[in-house]
Design a protein around this motif. Structure first.
Motif, PDB file in Angstrom:
ATOM      1  N   ARG A   1      -4.901  -0.951   3.155  1.00 47.57           N
ATOM      2  CA  ARG A   1      -3.896  -0.200   2.397  1.00 47.57           C
ATOM      3  C   ARG A   1      -2.968  -1.178   1.696  1.00 47.57           C
ATOM      4  O   ARG A   1      -2.476  -2.132   2.297  1.00 47.57           O
ATOM      5  N   ILE A   2      -2.732  -0.968   0.401  1.00 48.87           N
ATOM      6  CA  ILE A   2      -1.888  -1.866  -0.378  1.00 48.87           C
ATOM      7  C   ILE A   2      -0.423  -1.630  -0.016  1.00 48.87           C
ATOM      8  O   ILE A   2       0.080  -0.509  -0.100  1.00 48.87           O
ATOM      9  N   LEU A   3       0.246  -2.720   0.368  1.00 45.86           N
ATOM     10  CA  LEU A   3       1.654  -2.637   0.759  1.00 45.86           C
ATOM     11  C   LEU A   3       2.593  -2.950  -0.388  1.00 45.86           C
ATOM     12  O   LEU A   3       3.714  -2.438  -0.447  1.00 45.86           O
ATOM     13  N   SER A   4       2.154  -3.821  -1.294  1.00 49.21           N
ATOM     14  CA  SER A   4       2.988  -4.179  -2.444  1.00 49.21           C
ATOM     15  C   SER A   4       2.086  -4.588  -3.588  1.00 49.21           C
ATOM     16  O   SER A   4       0.953  -5.050  -3.386  1.00 49.21           O
ATOM     17  N   PHE A   5       2.573  -4.402  -4.809  1.00 49.83           N
ATOM     18  CA  PHE A   5       1.808  -4.761  -6.009  1.00 49.83           C
ATOM     19  C   PHE A   5       2.779  -5.270  -7.055  1.00 49.83           C
ATOM     20  O   PHE A   5       3.749  -4.589  -7.408  1.00 49.83           O
ATOM     21  N   LEU A   6       2.523  -6.491  -7.559  1.00 51.33           N
ATOM     22  CA  LEU A   6       3.352  -7.085  -8.601  1.00 51.33           C
ATOM     23  C   LEU A   6       2.450  -7.518  -9.753  1.00 51.33           C
ATOM     24  O   LEU A   6       1.463  -8.219  -9.538  1.00 51.33           O
ATOM     25  N   GLU A   7       2.792  -7.096 -10.954  1.00 54.94           N
ATOM     26  CA  GLU A   7       1.989  -7.466 -12.126  1.00 54.94           C
ATOM     27  C   GLU A   7       2.485  -8.790 -12.703  1.00 54.94           C
ATOM     28  O   GLU A   7       3.627  -8.920 -13.132  1.00 54.94           O
ATOM     29  N   LYS A   8       1.625  -9.807 -12.647  1.00 56.61           N
ATOM     30  CA  LYS A   8       1.887 -11.136 -13.193  1.00 56.61           C
ATOM     31  C   LYS A   8       3.228 -11.710 -12.723  1.00 56.61           C
ATOM     32  O   LYS A   8       4.105 -12.042 -13.531  1.00 56.61           O
ATOM     33  N   PRO A   9       3.417 -11.866 -11.431  1.00 57.17           N
ATOM     34  CA  PRO A   9       4.690 -12.380 -10.906  1.00 57.17           C
ATOM     35  C   PRO A   9       4.830 -13.882 -11.113  1.00 57.17           C
ATOM     36  O   PRO A   9       3.846 -14.626 -11.098  1.00 57.17           O
ATOM     37  N   ALA A  10       6.068 -14.331 -11.310  1.00 61.35           N
ATOM     38  CA  ALA A  10       6.326 -15.761 -11.472  1.00 61.35           C
ATOM     39  C   ALA A  10       6.071 -16.519 -10.171  1.00 61.35           C
ATOM     40  O   ALA A  10       5.658 -17.679 -10.187  1.00 61.35           O
ATOM     41  N   ASP A  11       6.315 -15.861  -9.041  1.00 61.16           N
ATOM     42  CA  ASP A  11       6.098 -16.481  -7.737  1.00 61.16           C
ATOM     43  C   ASP A  11       5.203 -15.560  -6.912  1.00 61.16           C
ATOM     44  O   ASP A  11       5.687 -14.743  -6.129  1.00 61.16           O
ATOM     45  N   PRO A  12       3.895 -15.675  -7.061  1.00 58.67           N
ATOM     46  CA  PRO A  12       2.983 -14.735  -6.414  1.00 58.67           C
ATOM     47  C   PRO A  12       3.084 -14.807  -4.890  1.00 58.67           C
ATOM     48  O   PRO A  12       3.108 -15.903  -4.310  1.00 58.67           O
ATOM     49  N   PRO A  13       3.124 -13.677  -4.224  1.00 61.58           N
ATOM     50  CA  PRO A  13       3.136 -13.696  -2.756  1.00 61.58           C
ATOM     51  C   PRO A  13       1.750 -14.022  -2.213  1.00 61.58           C
ATOM     52  O   PRO A  13       0.721 -13.646  -2.791  1.00 61.58           O
TER      53      PRO A  13
ATOM     54  N   GLY B   1      -1.105 -14.984 -13.559  1.00 59.05           N
ATOM     55  CA  GLY B   1      -1.570 -14.168 -14.676  1.00 59.05           C
ATOM     56  C   GLY B   1      -2.259 -12.885 -14.259  1.00 59.05           C
ATOM     57  O   GLY B   1      -2.852 -12.208 -15.107  1.00 59.05           O
ATOM     58  N   PHE B   2      -2.157 -12.508 -12.970  1.00 62.05           N
ATOM     59  CA  PHE B   2      -2.867 -11.335 -12.477  1.00 62.05           C
ATOM     60  C   PHE B   2      -1.904 -10.345 -11.829  1.00 62.05           C
ATOM     61  O   PHE B   2      -0.746 -10.658 -11.571  1.00 62.05           O
ATOM     62  N   GLY B   3      -2.432  -9.153 -11.541  1.00 64.98           N
ATOM     63  CA  GLY B   3      -1.744  -8.245 -10.647  1.00 64.98           C
ATOM     64  C   GLY B   3      -1.972  -8.725  -9.225  1.00 64.98           C
ATOM     65  O   GLY B   3      -3.120  -8.909  -8.805  1.00 64.98           O
ATOM     66  N   VAL B   4      -0.894  -8.977  -8.485  1.00 67.51           N
ATOM     67  CA  VAL B   4      -0.984  -9.572  -7.149  1.00 67.51           C
ATOM     68  C   VAL B   4      -0.502  -8.567  -6.117  1.00 67.51           C
ATOM     69  O   VAL B   4       0.519  -7.893  -6.318  1.00 67.51           O
ATOM     70  N   MET B   5      -1.234  -8.468  -5.015  1.00 65.01           N
ATOM     71  CA  MET B   5      -0.863  -7.480  -4.007  1.00 65.01           C
ATOM     72  C   MET B   5      -0.984  -8.058  -2.602  1.00 65.01           C
ATOM     73  O   MET B   5      -1.618  -9.096  -2.395  1.00 65.01           O
TER      74      MET B   5
END
Length: 381
Positions: free
Chosen positions: A182-194, A171-175
């Motif tokens: 330094r942020i390498l990737s950002f996913l908003e509310k991903p089904a499979d959070p890294p 339910g969050f922005g995951v990075m």
């Protein structure tokens, strides 16, 4: 129990050093649909928390303690109670009328659009940074530390982050971030959070708190279509793609971890309040002793609720102004709970006056249509 935040500012504490060079926008327009009937007439930031507090009071107390002299609060959904509460409770803590409110009146198209449409007021505050705050979390943070870290980082955007188990990160922005932050990737509310690079079983999540360099944010806001006006979905991913976004991890508290809770569900709202049951009143934005709102058995009474001693409520939230009838039992029979009240799969029960009235009306109808028991002796007389 996790260490809960000390958010009060006692009169004996020295006044914080005012933070300069920053414009602050507090986003307080969320509806909070996952809180069900609690937000039918009020926004999520206005929902009561641990007695007389409201969820928004934690961000406000943080701002005062951090020395922010000015703040603009952007409201939208059901703003009326906030427009009364904030000036009354917090206006005197911001010198020289430093607290202002702006009602979006359903015109804000997203979180970033709230910043775009209030840009005139943010620009009038001056400064080289813009601090964006969320009004719907319970947490303890010194924004001055975040601002200082941003200014030495060289990043155009800094995202305040916490870590949670991967299974709880959907339910969050995951990075993911490198060792330099330094942020390498950002996913908003991903089904499979890294997972994190160095802790694969945990995920790094956005707290919804950002610091932007003013010029970068201005270009980002006014050089995009209006349908792409959300910080999490649009603006932060753009900054990551440009390689100009970094993270700031909230410092650990006495428990070894920071305290931050997203209280966007009934379960989370109830459980977070339980963290404060044995806490001193001074740990809340203002005194609300647990005896005023904690019912025992994991249950919470909100302001104006009346609960008789004969009621047995378990894992239950009693909505504001609700008059609980004598002998009511909740939290022990899932089927019966779900028949009359809002019950989550995890077992939190929400009771409102409307639900109780419907239950009472049904019981009255049943009594009125059920024939009296027959007098068998009379039938054979």
């Amino acid at each position: 129990m996790p260490a809960v935040p000390r958010l009060a500012t006692p009169v004996t504490r020295p006044a914080p050093v005012p933070v300069t060079g920053v414009a602050t926008l507090l986003l307080a327009g969320g509806k909070g649909t996952r809180l069900h009937e609690l937000t039918a007439r009020d926004s999520k930031p206005a929902v009561p928390f641990a007695g007389a507090n409201r969820i928004i009071d934690f961000a406000m107390a943080n701002a005062v303690r951090s020395g922010l002299p000015r703040m603009l609060v952007a409201t939208q959904y059901a703003p009326h109670s906030l427009h009364h509460h904030l000036p009354t409770r917090w206006g005197h803590r911001f010198p020289q009328a430093g607290l202002a409110l702006r009602d979006g009146q359903d015109r804000f198209m997203g979180t970033a659009d709230a910043a775009r449409q209030t840009w005139d007021a943010l620009e009038a505050m001056g400064g080289d940074q813009v601090l964006i705050l969320a009004a719907d979390h319970v947490y303890d943070m010194n924004y001055a530390d975040l601002l200082a870290a941003h200014r030495v980082s060289g990043a155009a955007v800094t995202v305040a982050v916490d870590t949670v188990p991967r299974a709880e990160a959907r339910g969050f922005g995951v990075m993911q971030a490198d060792a330099q932050g330094r942020i390498l990737s950002f996913l908003e509310k991903p089904a499979d959070p890294p997972g994190m690079i160095d802790q694969p079983d945990r995920a790094m999540v956005s707290m919804g708190i950002y610091v932007f360099d003013r010029r970068w944010l201005q270009e980002a806001l006014f050089d995009r279509p209006v349908e792409a006006m959300d910080f999490g979905h649009d603006v932060i991913p753009d900054a990551v793609a440009q390689g100009v976004a970094g993270v700031w991890r909230m410092p650990a508290g006495p428990s070894g971890r920071g305290y931050w809770r997203d209280v966007g569900t009934l379960d989370a709202l109830r459980r977070a309040q339980l963290d404060f049951v044995s806490a001193e009143p001074a740990r809340l934005p203002f005194a609300s002793p647990a005896s005023d709102w904690y019912l025992g058995r994991g249950s919470i009474a909100m302001p104006g609720a009346v609960v008789p001693e004969s009621a047995r409520l378990t894992c239950t939230l009693v909505a504001p102004g609700t008059q609980v009838p004598a002998g009511l039992v909740t939290g022990e029979n899932a089927t019966e709970d779900a028949r009359w009240f809002t019950r989550t799969p995890a077992g939190t029960v929400l009771i409102t006056q409307t639900m109780l009235d419907r239950r009472a009306a049904h019981a009255h109808i049943r009594r009125s249509v059920t024939p009296p028991p027959s007098n068998r002796r009379g039938l054979h007389a």
